[in-house]
Design a protein around this motif. Sequence first.
Motif, PDB file in Angstrom:
ATOM      1  N   ASN A   1       0.801  -0.855  -0.182  1.00 26.21           N
ATOM      2  CA  ASN A   1       0.352   0.305   0.210  1.00 26.21           C
ATOM      3  C   ASN A   1       0.916   1.609  -0.159  1.00 26.21           C
ATOM      4  O   ASN A   1       1.411   1.527   0.745  1.00 26.21           O
ATOM      5  CB  ASN A   1      -0.835   0.012   1.566  1.00 26.21           C
ATOM      6  N   VAL A   2       1.234   1.710  -1.011  1.00 31.52           N
ATOM      7  CA  VAL A   2       1.790   3.222  -1.151  1.00 31.52           C
ATOM      8  C   VAL A   2       1.166   4.707  -1.303  1.00 31.52           C
ATOM      9  O   VAL A   2      -0.269   4.453  -2.550  1.00 31.52           O
ATOM     10  CB  VAL A   2       2.945   2.923  -2.447  1.00 31.52           C
ATOM     11  N   ILE A   3       1.680   4.664  -0.489  1.00 34.11           N
ATOM     12  CA  ILE A   3       0.625   6.283   0.260  1.00 34.11           C
ATOM     13  C   ILE A   3       1.428   7.266   0.134  1.00 34.11           C
ATOM     14  O   ILE A   3       2.308   7.512   0.785  1.00 34.11           O
ATOM     15  CB  ILE A   3      -0.075   6.870   1.371  1.00 34.11           C
ATOM     16  N   PRO A   4       1.120   7.745  -1.384  1.00 30.70           N
ATOM     17  CA  PRO A   4       2.440   8.911  -2.163  1.00 30.70           C
ATOM     18  C   PRO A   4       2.708  10.072  -1.384  1.00 30.70           C
ATOM     19  O   PRO A   4       1.291  10.819  -0.151  1.00 30.70           O
ATOM     20  CB  PRO A   4       2.679   9.290  -3.132  1.00 30.70           C
ATOM     21  N   ALA A   5       2.919  11.191  -1.277  1.00 32.79           N
ATOM     22  CA  ALA A   5       3.720  12.450  -0.277  1.00 32.79           C
ATOM     23  C   ALA A   5       2.320  13.304  -1.644  1.00 32.79           C
ATOM     24  O   ALA A   5       2.257  12.593  -2.116  1.00 32.79           O
ATOM     25  CB  ALA A   5       5.154  13.241  -1.126  1.00 32.79           C
TER      26      ALA A   5
END
Lengths: 234, 419
Positions: B274-278
Motif C-alpha cells: 500500500n503506497v501512500i505517496p506525498a
Amino acid sequence: MTYKTILAAIFVMAFPVVSQADAIGDDARGQQIFKKCAACHQVGANAKHRVGPILNGVFGRQAGTAEGYTRYSQGMTRAGIDGLVWDLEHLDAYLENPKSLVSRTTMNFAGLKDAQDRADLIAYLRVFSDNPANIPEAEPTGVPPEVTLSPEILAIVGDPEYGEYLSSECLTCHQSDGSNQGIPAITGWPTEDFVIAMHAYKVKVRPHPVMQMMAGRLSDEEIAALAAYFKDLE
Amino acid sequence: MKLNRRLFLGATAATLAAPYVNAAGHGRPKVVVIGGGAGGATAARYIAKDSKGEIDVTLVEPSRSYYTCFFSNLYIGGFRDLSSIAHSYGTLASQYGINVVHDWAVGIDRDAKSVTLAGGAVLPYDRLILSPGIDFVDGSVPGWDTSAQNAMPHAYKAGSQTELLKAQIEAMPQGGVFAMVAPPNPYRCPPGPYERVSMVAHKLKNENPTAKILIVDPKEKFSKQALFEEGWQKHYGGMIERIGPDFGGNNVSVDAGAMTVTIDGSVEKVDVCNVIPAMKAGRICDMAGITEGNWAPVSGHTMQSRLDENIHVLGDATNQGDMPKSGFSANSQAKVAAMAVRGALTGSKVFPAKFSNTCWSLIDTNDGIKVGASYQATDEKIAKVDGFVSQTGEDADLRKATYEESVGWYAGITSDMFG
C-alpha cells in the motif's frame, strides 16, 4: 436462574421484614445512581418536567402519559397505547437498554448494564411512587443542578438567527432532525436545560472532551442563541 | 475574537454597506463549486439552503457515487460494507435546487470568471469554490506512479482503490507480508495510515494470523502515536513493525513488477504493498494558478485564495495554518466560506469565522480513540485555540463509547454534506 426469578425470590424472602423499596434494592445507593438521570429528569416535591418527564409516580404509570409533559417521542406514546406500563419488570428492561424496549425513544441513555445498579435505582424511584407523602421537601430533585447559574445568565434571551449560524458547528455531529444515531439529539430541549448543560460542559463539570471544547469558547450570549435556535428545531 | 452583540451588529452593518458584485451582469449571482466531498458538498448545500434560492449553485463532481475516505478503513477492517460509505447527490439536486454536473473541470479562466468542463460546457461564476482534495506528488516514492496503482494501491481516494486493497489482503498467502509506505507531512487524514494498519491487523488476526505488517515511514512521529502503539501491542502483539527514518524509512523505493520494497538498500519481498505517496492540492488548483508550492494558500477569515479573491479553496487542498487535512476540517471550513460567499453576493450577515475538528480512529472492535481541536482565524492563519486527545490506558467502556460516537458523527457529517 434469570434475573426476574432472582428478583422474585428476593421479594419473597425480604418482604415480610423490610419495606417494599428496600426489597427491590438499596434506594440510598439508587439516589447516587440517579445522578446519571438528573440532567434530564427530576423527582421529588418540587420536580418539574425538564428534557424528560417528572418521575414522581412513574411506578404503575402507563408509558407516555406523565401529565403536562409534551415532548414524548412517537415511539414512547405508541408504546403506552400498546399497553406498556412501568412496572418493575419493564422499568428494569428499559433501564438496561432503553432503545431495545422502546425502539424510537428519544431518551439518550446507553443503559445500566449492572442488574444491581438498576435494582437500586428502581428502589429509589419507588420511594416517589408508592407513597408520595414521603417525598423529601428539602431535596426537590434529589440531586442539585450540575451548575448554578446567575439569574442574569438564565434571563438572556437568545437570538435564534445567531444561533442558526453557530449551530452549523453542532450539526457536523448532531442530527438536525433530532435523531440519535450514536450522538445525542439536541433539538427541542427546554431553554434552561440546554443552557445549564452547555455551561456544565464549559466549566468541565460534564465529562466529554469534544463538548467541553465546543462549549468552552461559547459566550453566555452564544449559548443562549443556540438554546433558542435548537428549541424550535423539529 | 469573542463575538458580542455589538460586534456582530457592526459586522452586519459593514456587510450591508459593501457593494454587491452581482452576477455576470444579470440574473441571480452564480456560485460554481468544484469537488463534491466534505468541503464542496457542504459548501454547496449551505449556500443553497441559506440563500433560499437567491444564489444559483452549480456543483461539479465527476463521480455519481461518492465514497467517503473517512470510514473507508472500517470497510477494509470489515466493520462497514462499501455501500454504507457511498453517497449520491440526488438530495442536493432535488431538495436544495443545486445544479449537479457530473463532469471534470479542466480549465479556469480567472479573468473571464468561468470554468470549462471536459464535456465542453463553460460555466460563468461570481464566486468559485475549489474543493478538489488531493493529488499525488510525482516521483515521491521512486518506482511508483499512477500506472503502478493496480499492483500497489494507494487507496487514499476511496472507492475502487479501497476495494482493490481489501481484495489483495484477502488473497495474501498465510504468513505473508503487508507493507505500507506511509506519506510525509502534510497529508490527508493524519491518523489515516495508522488506523488503516489497525484495520488490516484486525482482518489478518482473524484470517491470516501469522501474517506480518511492515510500515515504512519517513516521519519521526505520527498522529495519536502513543495510542496506536499501545493498541497494537494490546491487540496485535508482534504483528506490526514500523521502520522510521532512523532505520531508513525515509529512503524507500518500490518495484511494482517484482513486488519488492527497498528500504535503505535492503530489498524486501512483500505480498501486498500500500503506497501512500506525498500529496499536493488537487490538480485544478495548479491549473487555476492559485498554488504556492504544493498547496493553495487561503485567508482563514473567509477561505478566500490569497491569490484571487473570487476563489475560495476548502479542505485538503489548502494551506491555511493549524487545521489538519480532514473531512471534518473541510466541512467546518465550508461553512465559513458559505457564509462569506453569501455575505459578498447577497449582503447576508457575516460572523467571525470559527472552526473545529475531531478525528476518530478505530484500533480494534470497540476500541475507538479521538483527537480534536478548535480554531479561529487570524490575519496570518487559522490558529489552534484549544484541543484534546484520548488518553492511553482508558477503560473499555470509554473506548466503546468513543467508537459509538464516531458512528454517530459519520451519520451526522454525511447528512450535513448530502442533505
